[in-house]
Design a protein around this motif. Sequence first.
Motif, PDB file in Angstrom:
ATOM      1  N   SER A 128       0.860  -1.302   0.090  1.00 53.01           N
ATOM      2  CA  SER A 128      -0.008  -0.018   0.043  1.00 53.01           C
ATOM      3  C   SER A 128       0.731   1.195  -0.006  1.00 53.01           C
ATOM      4  O   SER A 128       0.372   2.211  -0.425  1.00 53.01           O
ATOM      5  CB  SER A 128      -0.781  -0.085   1.463  1.00 53.01           C
ATOM      6  N   ASP A 129       2.162   1.231   0.578  1.00 57.29           N
ATOM      7  CA  ASP A 129       2.897   2.451   0.342  1.00 57.29           C
ATOM      8  C   ASP A 129       3.814   2.550  -0.723  1.00 57.29           C
ATOM      9  O   ASP A 129       4.156   3.556  -1.083  1.00 57.29           O
ATOM     10  CB  ASP A 129       3.900   2.176   1.394  1.00 57.29           C
ATOM     11  N   LEU A 130       3.783   1.694  -1.776  1.00 53.72           N
ATOM     12  CA  LEU A 130       4.396   1.669  -3.093  1.00 53.72           C
ATOM     13  C   LEU A 130       3.799   2.983  -3.691  1.00 53.72           C
ATOM     14  O   LEU A 130       4.668   3.799  -4.347  1.00 53.72           O
ATOM     15  CB  LEU A 130       4.449   0.513  -3.680  1.00 53.72           C
ATOM     16  N   PRO A 131       2.482   2.924  -4.084  1.00 52.85           N
ATOM     17  CA  PRO A 131       2.052   4.076  -4.704  1.00 52.85           C
ATOM     18  C   PRO A 131       2.365   5.593  -4.252  1.00 52.85           C
ATOM     19  O   PRO A 131       2.859   6.526  -5.090  1.00 52.85           O
ATOM     20  CB  PRO A 131       0.645   4.206  -4.779  1.00 52.85           C
ATOM     21  N   TRP A 132       2.539   5.703  -3.011  1.00 51.24           N
ATOM     22  CA  TRP A 132       2.756   7.026  -2.657  1.00 51.24           C
ATOM     23  C   TRP A 132       4.212   7.226  -2.786  1.00 51.24           C
ATOM     24  O   TRP A 132       4.807   8.275  -2.631  1.00 51.24           O
ATOM     25  CB  TRP A 132       2.355   6.816  -0.818  1.00 51.24           C
ATOM     26  N   LEU A 133       4.956   6.312  -2.331  1.00 49.02           N
ATOM     27  CA  LEU A 133       6.730   6.333  -2.618  1.00 49.02           C
ATOM     28  C   LEU A 133       6.819   6.798  -4.061  1.00 49.02           C
ATOM     29  O   LEU A 133       7.677   7.656  -4.328  1.00 49.02           O
ATOM     30  CB  LEU A 133       7.350   5.244  -2.344  1.00 49.02           C
ATOM     31  N   ALA A 134       6.216   5.992  -4.979  1.00 46.93           N
ATOM     32  CA  ALA A 134       6.492   6.399  -6.404  1.00 46.93           C
ATOM     33  C   ALA A 134       5.855   7.708  -6.745  1.00 46.93           C
ATOM     34  O   ALA A 134       6.510   8.318  -7.658  1.00 46.93           O
ATOM     35  CB  ALA A 134       5.492   5.360  -7.484  1.00 46.93           C
ATOM     36  N   LEU A 135       4.569   8.240  -6.089  1.00 49.37           N
ATOM     37  CA  LEU A 135       4.494   9.519  -6.286  1.00 49.37           C
ATOM     38  C   LEU A 135       5.501  10.690  -5.870  1.00 49.37           C
ATOM     39  O   LEU A 135       5.646  11.719  -6.482  1.00 49.37           O
ATOM     40  CB  LEU A 135       2.965   9.785  -5.703  1.00 49.37           C
ATOM     41  N   LEU A 136       5.956  10.314  -4.736  1.00 46.30           N
ATOM     42  CA  LEU A 136       7.176  11.186  -4.215  1.00 46.30           C
ATOM     43  C   LEU A 136       8.223  11.540  -4.859  1.00 46.30           C
ATOM     44  O   LEU A 136       8.822  12.637  -5.335  1.00 46.30           O
ATOM     45  CB  LEU A 136       7.491  10.785  -2.600  1.00 46.30           C
ATOM     46  N   GLN A 137       8.749  10.280  -5.507  1.00 46.26           N
ATOM     47  CA  GLN A 137       9.903  10.081  -6.361  1.00 46.26           C
ATOM     48  C   GLN A 137       9.719  11.122  -7.739  1.00 46.26           C
ATOM     49  O   GLN A 137      10.455  11.671  -8.351  1.00 46.26           O
ATOM     50  CB  GLN A 137      10.071   8.586  -6.741  1.00 46.26           C
ATOM     51  N   ILE A 138       8.133  10.661  -8.170  1.00 47.37           N
ATOM     52  CA  ILE A 138       8.077  11.567  -9.479  1.00 47.37           C
ATOM     53  C   ILE A 138       7.834  12.973  -9.202  1.00 47.37           C
ATOM     54  O   ILE A 138       8.621  13.650 -10.282  1.00 47.37           O
ATOM     55  CB  ILE A 138       6.757  10.916 -10.400  1.00 47.37           C
ATOM     56  N   GLU A 139       7.281  13.249  -8.118  1.00 49.04           N
ATOM     57  CA  GLU A 139       7.020  14.817  -7.906  1.00 49.04           C
ATOM     58  C   GLU A 139       8.445  15.143  -7.606  1.00 49.04           C
ATOM     59  O   GLU A 139       8.652  16.778  -8.226  1.00 49.04           O
ATOM     60  CB  GLU A 139       6.217  14.880  -6.738  1.00 49.04           C
ATOM     61  N   GLU A 140       9.332  14.817  -7.050  1.00 50.10           N
ATOM     62  CA  GLU A 140      10.899  15.320  -6.856  1.00 50.10           C
ATOM     63  C   GLU A 140      11.508  15.456  -8.257  1.00 50.10           C
ATOM     64  O   GLU A 140      12.125  16.570  -8.343  1.00 50.10           O
ATOM     65  CB  GLU A 140      11.586  14.195  -6.140  1.00 50.10           C
ATOM     66  N   LYS A 141      11.485  14.536  -9.339  1.00 52.14           N
ATOM     67  CA  LYS A 141      11.737  14.650 -10.567  1.00 52.14           C
ATOM     68  C   LYS A 141      11.346  15.817 -11.183  1.00 52.14           C
ATOM     69  O   LYS A 141      11.998  16.585 -12.156  1.00 52.14           O
ATOM     70  CB  LYS A 141      11.918  13.433 -11.388  1.00 52.14           C
ATOM     71  N   LYS A 142      10.049  16.061 -11.338  1.00 52.09           N
ATOM     72  CA  LYS A 142       9.124  17.084 -11.779  1.00 52.09           C
ATOM     73  C   LYS A 142       9.731  18.501 -11.419  1.00 52.09           C
ATOM     74  O   LYS A 142      10.094  19.290 -11.898  1.00 52.09           O
ATOM     75  CB  LYS A 142       7.669  17.154 -11.629  1.00 52.09           C
ATOM     76  N   LYS A 143       9.788  18.488 -10.071  1.00 50.41           N
ATOM     77  CA  LYS A 143      10.437  19.720  -9.526  1.00 50.41           C
ATOM     78  C   LYS A 143      12.043  20.054 -10.002  1.00 50.41           C
ATOM     79  O   LYS A 143      12.363  21.366  -9.942  1.00 50.41           O
ATOM     80  CB  LYS A 143      10.422  19.644  -7.818  1.00 50.41           C
ATOM     81  N   ALA A 144      12.787  18.908 -10.266  1.00 47.38           N
ATOM     82  CA  ALA A 144      13.996  19.119 -10.555  1.00 47.38           C
ATOM     83  C   ALA A 144      14.377  19.511 -12.133  1.00 47.38           C
ATOM     84  O   ALA A 144      15.260  19.552 -12.507  1.00 47.38           O
ATOM     85  CB  ALA A 144      15.042  18.224  -9.865  1.00 47.38           C
ATOM     86  N   ALA A 145      13.138  19.057 -12.768  1.00 47.80           N
ATOM     87  CA  ALA A 145      13.212  19.112 -14.022  1.00 47.80           C
ATOM     88  C   ALA A 145      13.330  20.499 -14.887  1.00 47.80           C
ATOM     89  O   ALA A 145      12.764  21.352 -14.068  1.00 47.80           O
ATOM     90  CB  ALA A 145      11.929  18.526 -15.074  1.00 47.80           C
ATOM     91  N   PRO A 146      14.101  20.807 -15.947  1.00 51.87           N
ATOM     92  CA  PRO A 146      14.173  22.115 -16.358  1.00 51.87           C
ATOM     93  C   PRO A 146      12.719  22.650 -16.684  1.00 51.87           C
ATOM     94  O   PRO A 146      11.922  21.819 -17.493  1.00 51.87           O
ATOM     95  CB  PRO A 146      15.073  21.987 -17.480  1.00 51.87           C
ATOM     96  N   ARG A 147      12.481  23.890 -16.505  1.00 51.56           N
ATOM     97  CA  ARG A 147      11.128  24.607 -16.656  1.00 51.56           C
ATOM     98  C   ARG A 147      11.449  25.081 -18.138  1.00 51.56           C
ATOM     99  O   ARG A 147      12.386  25.693 -18.650  1.00 51.56           O
ATOM    100  CB  ARG A 147      10.871  25.391 -15.870  1.00 51.56           C
ATOM    101  N   SER A 148      10.093  25.023 -18.903  1.00 49.01           N
ATOM    102  CA  SER A 148      10.102  25.723 -20.344  1.00 49.01           C
ATOM    103  C   SER A 148       9.897  27.106 -20.050  1.00 49.01           C
ATOM    104  O   SER A 148       9.147  27.556 -18.878  1.00 49.01           O
ATOM    105  CB  SER A 148       8.892  25.015 -21.004  1.00 49.01           C
ATOM    106  N   PRO A 149      10.357  28.195 -21.173  1.00 51.49           N
ATOM    107  CA  PRO A 149       9.965  29.668 -20.768  1.00 51.49           C
ATOM    108  C   PRO A 149       8.423  29.728 -20.705  1.00 51.49           C
ATOM    109  O   PRO A 149       7.749  28.978 -21.195  1.00 51.49           O
ATOM    110  CB  PRO A 149      10.628  30.006 -22.000  1.00 51.49           C
TER     111      PRO A 149
ATOM    112  N   THR B 121      17.764  11.288 -14.650  1.00 57.60           N
ATOM    113  CA  THR B 121      18.684  12.300 -15.026  1.00 57.60           C
ATOM    114  C   THR B 121      19.693  11.723 -15.991  1.00 57.60           C
ATOM    115  O   THR B 121      20.059  12.455 -16.631  1.00 57.60           O
ATOM    116  CB  THR B 121      19.356  12.702 -13.847  1.00 57.60           C
ATOM    117  N   HIS B 122      20.113  10.412 -16.118  1.00 58.80           N
ATOM    118  CA  HIS B 122      20.943   9.919 -17.048  1.00 58.80           C
ATOM    119  C   HIS B 122      20.224   8.749 -18.066  1.00 58.80           C
ATOM    120  O   HIS B 122      21.178   8.490 -18.976  1.00 58.80           O
ATOM    121  CB  HIS B 122      22.119   9.160 -16.162  1.00 58.80           C
ATOM    122  N   GLY B 123      19.163   8.458 -17.863  1.00 59.13           N
ATOM    123  CA  GLY B 123      18.521   7.624 -19.115  1.00 59.13           C
ATOM    124  C   GLY B 123      19.232   5.969 -19.041  1.00 59.13           C
ATOM    125  O   GLY B 123      19.618   5.582 -17.729  1.00 59.13           O
TER     126      GLY B 123
END
Length: 270
Positions: free
Chosen positions: A69-90, A176-178
């Motif tokens: 039951s904790d897996l979806p929450w952990l996956a959401l946290l990890q995805i949200e962190e990567k979105k915050k770190a992703a370069p933003r479009s102008p 980050t590295h593919g």
Amino acid sequence: MASPTSSPVAVNSPTPYQAPAEKPSAPPVNILASPIARTYSYVHPIVLLTLGVFRFEAVVSNPVEELLSDLPWLALLQIEEKKKAAPRSPSGPTVTLRPGKPGLRRKQSAGKHDWAGVWAKLMPAFMSLALTTLLATPVLAALLVLFGAPLTTHNAETLLCGAHMALLSATGLVYTHGVDSAVWKEVWGISRPADAVWGAALGTGLGAWFGAIPIPLDWDRPWQAFPITILAGAYIGSAVGSLISRTPFLYGKRIQFAPEEADEDEKKTN
């Protein structure tokens, strides 16, 4: 009668084989300079530790159900962190030059641009999550078995432990590295330069390693059951590794294995 003289023929000496130049190593990953990205980079490890602390008793009482039951929450946290770190479009509607007519500009459709920007941010995160689930989870589960996890029993616990460790360690590396082979050679060789992403991955592995120490001890505590202490160590290691690896003392540096011995062997061969 004069004998004909042969003109000298130049013979090309064989050139030594030159190995192809190696691809330069990927530099350490920087946290974006925006206040949101920097703030969330510190909030994210705290949230992970908070999740582990508040769900610890539930994991002890029912490991399989709680970890699943904790897996979806952990996956959401990890995805949200990567979105915050992703370069933003102008921001704002973009303009492009009309081909063949320099100086004339046309505005792109705002709706198409918005959807393209959202998709460009979400697609790498979901792809990294998919590769982590399909590739990193079974690899880590197999490594857990090789390092002593039960083979014929506790299969669900082993798989869920590998899934949690994969999300903590591999998601950021894939994002980050593919699938850059040069980077993954450094990952498996533990020779990546220190940054927040590599620190979290390395901390997850070291934390899980030290977390396995209490399991064989004769304390007769419920929380000593596999894989509770391993996951607790993985969560702590991921958070601590992500934080300390970005400090000036460690950032950009690599782990070196016994450089003095290597120097002595080189002197002996010379």
